[in-house]
Design a protein around this motif. Structure first.
Motif, short mmCIF file in Angstrom:
data_model
loop_
_atom_site.label_atom_id
_atom_site.label_comp_id
_atom_site.label_asym_id
_atom_site.label_seq_id
_atom_site.Cartn_x
_atom_site.Cartn_y
_atom_site.Cartn_z
N SER A 27 -3.27 -1.39 -3.57
CA SER A 27 -2.44 -2.24 -2.72
C SER A 27 -3.23 -3.48 -2.32
CB SER A 27 -2.02 -1.45 -1.48
OG SER A 27 -3.17 -1.15 -0.73
N PRO A 28 -2.53 -4.54 -1.87
CA PRO A 28 -3.27 -5.73 -1.46
C PRO A 28 -4.21 -5.43 -0.29
CG PRO A 28 -0.88 -6.02 -1.17
CD PRO A 28 -1.08 -4.65 -1.70
N ALA A 29 -5.32 -6.15 -0.21
CA ALA A 29 -6.23 -5.98 0.93
C ALA A 29 -5.53 -6.45 2.19
CB ALA A 29 -7.50 -6.79 0.71
N ILE A 30 -4.83 -7.57 2.06
CA ILE A 30 -4.04 -8.10 3.17
C ILE A 30 -2.66 -8.43 2.62
CG2 ILE A 30 -3.75 -10.05 4.76
CD1 ILE A 30 -6.70 -10.21 5.10
N ALA A 31 -1.63 -8.05 3.35
CA ALA A 31 -0.27 -8.40 2.94
C ALA A 31 0.37 -9.24 4.05
CB ALA A 31 0.55 -7.15 2.68
N VAL A 32 0.72 -10.45 3.70
CA VAL A 32 1.42 -11.34 4.62
C VAL A 32 2.90 -11.19 4.32
CG1 VAL A 32 1.72 -13.74 5.33
CG2 VAL A 32 -0.55 -12.93 4.64
N ILE A 91 -2.63 -10.51 -0.73
CA ILE A 91 -3.99 -10.93 -1.08
C ILE A 91 -4.63 -9.81 -1.87
CG2 ILE A 91 -6.23 -11.71 -0.19
CD1 ILE A 91 -4.15 -13.62 0.78
N GLU A 92 -4.83 -10.05 -3.13
CA GLU A 92 -5.30 -8.98 -4.03
C GLU A 92 -6.74 -8.58 -3.71
OE1 GLU A 92 -6.03 -8.19 -8.75
OE2 GLU A 92 -4.73 -9.86 -8.20
N ARG A 137 4.89 -9.79 9.71
CA ARG A 137 3.82 -8.79 9.71
C ARG A 137 2.64 -9.24 8.87
NH1 ARG A 137 4.56 -3.22 10.74
NH2 ARG A 137 3.18 -2.53 9.07
N ILE A 138 1.44 -9.02 9.38
CA ILE A 138 0.26 -9.19 8.55
C ILE A 138 -0.44 -7.84 8.53
CG2 ILE A 138 -1.97 -10.34 8.28
CD1 ILE A 138 -0.74 -12.77 9.72
N GLU A 139 -0.50 -7.25 7.33
CA GLU A 139 -1.09 -5.92 7.21
C GLU A 139 -2.48 -6.02 6.60
OE1 GLU A 139 1.64 -3.74 4.82
OE2 GLU A 139 3.26 -3.94 6.29
N PHE A 140 -3.39 -5.30 7.21
CA PHE A 140 -4.74 -5.17 6.67
C PHE A 140 -4.96 -3.70 6.41
CE2 PHE A 140 -9.33 -4.48 7.77
CZ PHE A 140 -9.81 -4.88 6.52
N ASP A 141 -5.23 -3.35 5.17
CA ASP A 141 -5.33 -1.95 4.77
C ASP A 141 -4.13 -1.15 5.26
OD1 ASP A 141 -7.48 -2.00 3.13
OD2 ASP A 141 -8.91 -1.21 4.58
N GLY A 142 -2.96 -1.74 5.13
CA GLY A 142 -1.72 -1.02 5.40
C GLY A 142 -1.24 -1.01 6.84
#
Ligand SMILES: Nc1ncnc2c1ncn2[C@@H]1O[C@H](COP(=O)(O)OP(=O)(O)OP(=O)(O)O)[C@@H](O)[C@H]1O
Ligand SMILES: [Mg+2]
Length: 270
Positions: free
Chosen positions: A21-26, A46-47, A84-89
């Motif tokens: 999964s992406p490291a960070i998902a915006v 963010i891959e 949402r900004i997700e970092f490690d889910g």
């Protein structure tokens, strides 16, 4: 084999494979200041383990977006964010988020070097010390390791106790990079990190970023399109309050699909 134990443990909880999964998902993120909307409805994965470049003309919101990724804008007057900004889910805005830990894992280097008013070696280990990451006896070894990693050791080995403010601007920036790396972040956010550096130091930094990328996820804001092409795997183009286009860097520069991207990478806007 990289040590993936902790990631796997987390991924069982989340029910997905975090490594893929992406490291960070915006996700659907809009940001602004007071009545002003800077960016609307940005979606950007963010891959993990790659370099992503954020490009776009001045004022388009690159820094604002970057600083949102580790909540550096939280205290800025008037700043707001939706989406949402997700970092490690996990949503970085979750009330349970440990802000210090988030900023250790998602580090940042700014355009202008900002060494702390302490010795060169204390600068490198400032975060390591604050997070109590290694015993005191090992601090000198940590400082040496990261000064070597950024190719600064040769220049400062004889004056580790000196003030960093007597270093050149480029050396100060390398020092700030060493400090950011020493806390072993997962993600490094770089806001025009080489814009005030000479070509030789710029090359040192670019080589370092390429070397770091497999173990680190890097997001770099740059006005230097040649630099974006040289270092990044993915490029995202921001313009007029929108993320106009994102994709493989070669595609963005050689076969952009949006007319604004064509103009920008062709040097006609910005
Ligand atoms: N603290 C703030 N308060 C109000 N408006 C702000 C603030 N910081 C940035 N802005 C506005 O948000 C918009 C985006 O700014 P930002 O610094 O993100 O642009 P940028 O793409 O990084 O530009 P540059 O390439 O010049 O660094 C601009 O219109 C700017 O004036
Ligand atoms: Mg900026």
């Amino acid at each position: 084999m990289p040590d993936t134990t902790s990631l796997t443990a987390t991924s069982h909880r989340a029910g997905t494979t975090l490594l893929d999964s992406p490291a960070i998902a915006v996700r659907d993120v809009s940001v602004g200041f007071g009545p002003k909307t800077v960016l609307s409805e940005v979606d950007l994965p963010i891959e993990r383990g790659t370099i992503t470049a954020l490009i776009g003309p001045t004022g388009c919101g690159k820094s604002t977006l970057l600083r949102s990724l580790n909540r550096m804008n939280d205290k800025t007057r008037g700043y707001w964010r939706r989406g949402r900004i997700e970092f490690d889910g996990a949503d970085i805005a979750d009330p349970g988020t440990d802000l210090l830990n988030l900023r250790r894992r998602v580090g940042m280097v700014f355009q202008r070097p900002n060494p702390f008013p302490m010795s060169i070696s204390d600068n490198v280990v400032a975060g390591v010390r604050a997070h109590r990451m290694v015993p005191r006896a090992e601090m000198a070894a940590v400082a040496e390791r990261y000064l070597k990693e950024v190719s600064l050791w040769g220049a400062v080995a004889e004056r580790l106790g000196d003030s960093p403010f007597r270093l050149s601007g480029g050396q100060q920036q390398l020092l700030c990079l060493a400090r950011a790396l020493a806390v072993e972040p997962d993600v490094l956010l770089l806001d025009e990190p080489t814009s005030s550096l000479d070509p030789v130091t710029t090359e040192i930094v670019e080589d370092l970023l390429r070397k770091l990328a497999p173990r680190l996820t890097i997001v770099i804001v740059t006005h230097n399109l040649a630099q974006a092409r040289r270092v990044s795997k993915t490029t995202a183009f921001l313009y007029n309050g929108r993320l106009v286009e994102q994709g493989d860097t070669a595609q963005i520069f050689e076969q952009p699909t949006q007319p604004e991207t064509v103009s920008y990478v062709g040097g006609r806007i910005g």
